[in-house]
Design a protein around this motif. Structure first.
Motif, mmCIF file in Angstrom:
data_model
loop_
_atom_site.group_PDB
_atom_site.id
_atom_site.type_symbol
_atom_site.label_atom_id
_atom_site.label_comp_id
_atom_site.label_asym_id
_atom_site.label_seq_id
_atom_site.Cartn_x
_atom_site.Cartn_y
_atom_site.Cartn_z
ATOM 1 N N SER A 1 11.491 0.260 -3.920
ATOM 2 C CA SER A 1 11.284 -0.822 -4.882
ATOM 3 C C SER A 1 9.817 -1.216 -5.006
ATOM 4 N N GLY A 2 8.962 -0.570 -4.242
ATOM 5 C CA GLY A 2 7.551 -0.912 -4.277
ATOM 6 C C GLY A 2 7.173 -2.046 -3.353
ATOM 7 N N ILE A 3 8.109 -2.469 -2.488
ATOM 8 C CA ILE A 3 7.838 -3.537 -1.525
ATOM 9 C C ILE A 3 7.078 -2.951 -0.334
ATOM 10 N N ILE A 4 6.082 -3.682 0.132
ATOM 11 C CA ILE A 4 5.284 -3.220 1.271
ATOM 12 C C ILE A 4 6.084 -3.395 2.559
ATOM 13 N N LYS A 5 6.236 -2.318 3.307
ATOM 14 C CA LYS A 5 6.934 -2.344 4.588
ATOM 15 C C LYS A 5 5.973 -2.372 5.766
ATOM 16 N N PHE B 1 5.248 3.640 -11.716
ATOM 17 C CA PHE B 1 5.825 3.730 -10.369
ATOM 18 C C PHE B 1 7.069 4.619 -10.336
ATOM 19 N N LYS B 2 7.943 4.494 -11.326
ATOM 20 C CA LYS B 2 9.180 5.292 -11.313
ATOM 21 C C LYS B 2 8.885 6.781 -11.414
ATOM 22 N N SER B 3 7.955 7.131 -12.270
ATOM 23 C CA SER B 3 7.599 8.551 -12.387
ATOM 24 C C SER B 3 6.902 9.041 -11.125
ATOM 25 N N ILE B 4 6.116 8.173 -10.503
ATOM 26 C CA ILE B 4 5.467 8.546 -9.242
ATOM 27 C C ILE B 4 6.508 8.755 -8.152
#
Length: 267
Positions: free
Chosen positions: A121-125, A164-167
């Motif tokens: 989801s692009g959240i930093i972990k 982001f989705k394509s990446i």
């Protein structure tokens, strides 16, 4: 009543007549006692024999139990020794893994570039100290969960979210430039390199579970490029007034000496 007085002779004669009967009774009683003793002897012998057999069997049972217990104790000691060896091997493996983990964390945290791990989801972990030093002035860092795009400027965040989705589908060596919002200070220019991060339990073969983002601070490079561009523009403006060699690109000063562009601009 009448009292009969017997003479001593009569009394003796009667006693003599009673002696055989008393002796016979005593004899019969003695025979009975002997028979009883014989029966008791046979019963006692059988009892002793049974007792001896029971004792022998009990001793055999105890010896067999003792042998089984000794064998069991021996097997338990062997198993205990094997467990101790396995535990020692596990401790060595654990120590090696801990040393490798510390080494990896040291390399990860002290890398010259910022590293950020993102979920789908692009959240930093996770991120390292280098990246934290880049964005520590950002207000978003006070939150518990936040997306990587939240750290970027509005323009850079819009571009990052759109790509982001394509990446995520083909996240191998995807690069882009962006700017990080750094509080009241000027935005920080960065170069982003995205690649899939292998975790060992990827949910899909075609789509990685996590992304590894390498962030490089290019603010100084941008600043130098800007200064160089300004210098080139200045040179182009002065090209009609200052003699410049077409081959070596040097400038002739008032004294007739040819100097490099840097030396002439410093002067």
């Amino acid at each position: 009543g009448r009292y009969v007085v017997k003479t001593p002779g009569e009394i003796d004669r009667r006693a003599v007549r009673q002696v055989p009967a008393v002796g016979q009774a005593h004899a019969e009683h003695g025979v009975a006692r002997v028979k009883q003793r014989h029966v008791d002897g046979r019963i006692g012998l059988r009892a002793r024999m049974r007792l001896d057999i029971g004792k022998f069997r009990a001793e055999q049972f105890l010896r067999s139990i003792a042998g089984n217990i000794l064998d069991l104790i021996h097997e338990l000691r062997i198993h205990q020794a094997e467990l101790e060896i396995q535990n020692e091997e596990f401790r060595n493996i654990q120590n090696t893994m801990e040393a490798n983990r510390r080494k990896y964390m040291g390399l990860f945290d002290n890398a010259p570039v910022g590293y950020v791990i993102l979920d789908q989801s692009g959240i930093i972990k996770q991120f390292n100290h280098t990246f934290f030093n880049m964005v520590k002035g950002n207000d978003v860092m006070g939150k518990k969960y936040f997306a990587f795009a939240d750290l970027l400027t509005e323009k850079s965040a819009r571009i990052f979210r759109s790509r982001f989705k394509s990446i995520l589908k083909t996240a191998e060596n995807k690069c882009m430039e962006a700017e990080i919002s750094n509080g009241n200070e000027d935005p920080l220019s960065i170069f982003i390199n995205l690649s899939s991060h292998i975790t060992g339990n990827n949910s899909s073969e075609n789509q990685p579970e996590e992304l590894l983002v390498a962030v490089t601070d290019i603010s100084e490079i941008k600043k130098i490029n800007s200064q160089l561009q300004q210098a080139l523009e200045r040179i182009s403006q002065l090209s009609g007034l200052v003699p410049i060699c077409s081959k070596c690109k040097k400038i002739r000063d008032d004294k007739g000496f040819w100097k490099s562009i840097e030396s002439y601009l410093e002067k």
